[in-house]
Design an enzyme around this catalytic site. Sequence first.
Site, short mmCIF file in Angstrom:
data_model
loop_
_atom_site.label_atom_id
_atom_site.label_comp_id
_atom_site.label_asym_id
_atom_site.label_seq_id
_atom_site.Cartn_x
_atom_site.Cartn_y
_atom_site.Cartn_z
N LYS A 105 0.83 -1.54 0.07
CA LYS A 105 0.01 -0.07 -0.03
C LYS A 105 0.82 1.21 0.16
O LYS A 105 2.07 1.33 0.57
CB LYS A 105 -0.95 0.11 1.20
CG LYS A 105 -2.21 0.78 0.84
CD LYS A 105 -3.04 0.31 0.14
CE LYS A 105 -4.46 0.61 0.40
NZ LYS A 105 -5.58 -0.40 -0.11
N ASN A 220 -16.78 6.02 -5.69
CA ASN A 220 -17.09 5.09 -6.93
C ASN A 220 -17.46 3.76 -6.41
O ASN A 220 -18.56 3.28 -6.96
CB ASN A 220 -15.59 5.08 -7.61
CG ASN A 220 -15.85 4.41 -9.05
OD1 ASN A 220 -16.57 4.27 -9.47
ND2 ASN A 220 -14.86 3.14 -8.60
N1 GLU Z 1 -7.00 -0.06 -3.38
C1 GLU Z 1 -7.90 -1.20 -3.83
C2 GLU Z 1 -7.76 -1.89 -2.50
O1 GLU Z 1 -7.87 -1.60 -1.33
C3 GLU Z 1 -7.20 -1.80 -5.04
C4 GLU Z 1 -5.95 -2.17 -4.99
C5 GLU Z 1 -5.65 -2.71 -6.38
O2 GLU Z 1 -6.39 -2.68 -7.23
O3 GLU Z 1 -4.48 -3.31 -6.33
O4 GLU Z 1 -8.16 -3.37 -2.44
#
Ligand code: GLU
Length: 430
Positions: A105, A220
Amino acid sequence: MSNSDVFQDALNRVREIGADADINPEVVESLLYPKAVIKASLPVRMDDGSTKYFTGYRCRYNDVLGPTKGGIRYHPQVTGEEVQALGLWMTIKCALLRLPYGGAKGGVIVQPKELSPMELERLSRAYVRAMADFIGPQVDIPAPDVYTNARIMGWMMDEYEAIKRVRSPGVITGKPVSLGGSLGRDEATGRGAYICIRELALKQDWQPEKTRIAVQGFGNASYHVARLLQKDGFKIVAISDSQGGIYSDSGFDIESLWKEKQSSRQVRAVYCEQSVCQLVEHKEITNEELLALDVDVLVPAALEGVITNDNVKSIRAKNIVEVANGPIQTEAEAELEKQGVSILPDVLVNAGGVTVSYFEWVQNRGGYPWDLEEVRSKLEVQMTRAFEQVWKLATTENRTFRNAAYTVALRRIGEAVTSHGTREYFREDE
Ligand code: GLU
């Protein structure tokens, strides 16, 4: 809960479930330490000519199952601890969905609404300049998260390609379709969450018209989950954004609310026919009031830590479906269990996003884009399979859905760790 507690909280959950599910302690231990965390200052030339320094993070949490994967968020409350907690949850999520990825992340401490589009672009490019040796299509693949979007992913890919002097669409997912993004990525998180709620409704014989749902957050993911649920006849009786929310017994028309939100940037109770929108009967409510509504399903779809010890006693929903990452603090969760509230966990519910990110990456690597139907049907397969595994383990072994989801994921990670060799691999007499 402060953002520094959020990581400790996430680690405790892994320890507890690991012990409960009899996971090899060495496997649990391997999940307590992020592989690497980078903190960088990002100098950005502002529109008035001054230079401002922002702080950016990227955490590659665990890569035992493959290159690390996870979004980048832009938010004033981002911290290093929060990014690590989110990286850990991505590790669990990717394992649960059987994606060949570890977890990661990233984040930048910024209030994006205060930046001009050009400042936002320079910030996004500065982030990639700082992280270019830390990310890569076989190493760590970012994606959108809170307050980042396809356009930002496009800028980031572009910057990465300029630095590396190669075409490299697989370095990032959630890009605009015109730049190698996947069809269906924009709706994927919401669609995945919708599939989970639909499956739960089937298992528990809910009648959609009689099922009242409140959604906290109107970004979204919430838009797509609410839109798809309404299409099946479910009633969305409340919805909110960071400014506050609206409630109506008879339910809202989501497309109308979304149209209004796009034009006025507000959640307003309207019904639109073609281009004419009219106010409909409703009650204005706060976010706290929304969380406390007596509904069948509460969908927290904003930020983490919204249900804590301070407000847990006011929760009256029978089911909570976590579209946001980490909306329930662990201590509050124990109380919810006592209150008989059933919780579908984030690592399952919002996994549609990273699943279609994976499809995007596969399409980029193959140089062969899929049509929308293919993306949707493969997402359907992945989500229903994961849901079914969690449901089965939870019901046959009397575990909570979160415990079951973590158990499936930890076992999968465990198999990979053990294949590499753990203590059992070494013989005592040698
Ligand atoms: N930010 C999104 C999540 O928390 C998507 C992460 C991604 O597509 O790599 O799952």
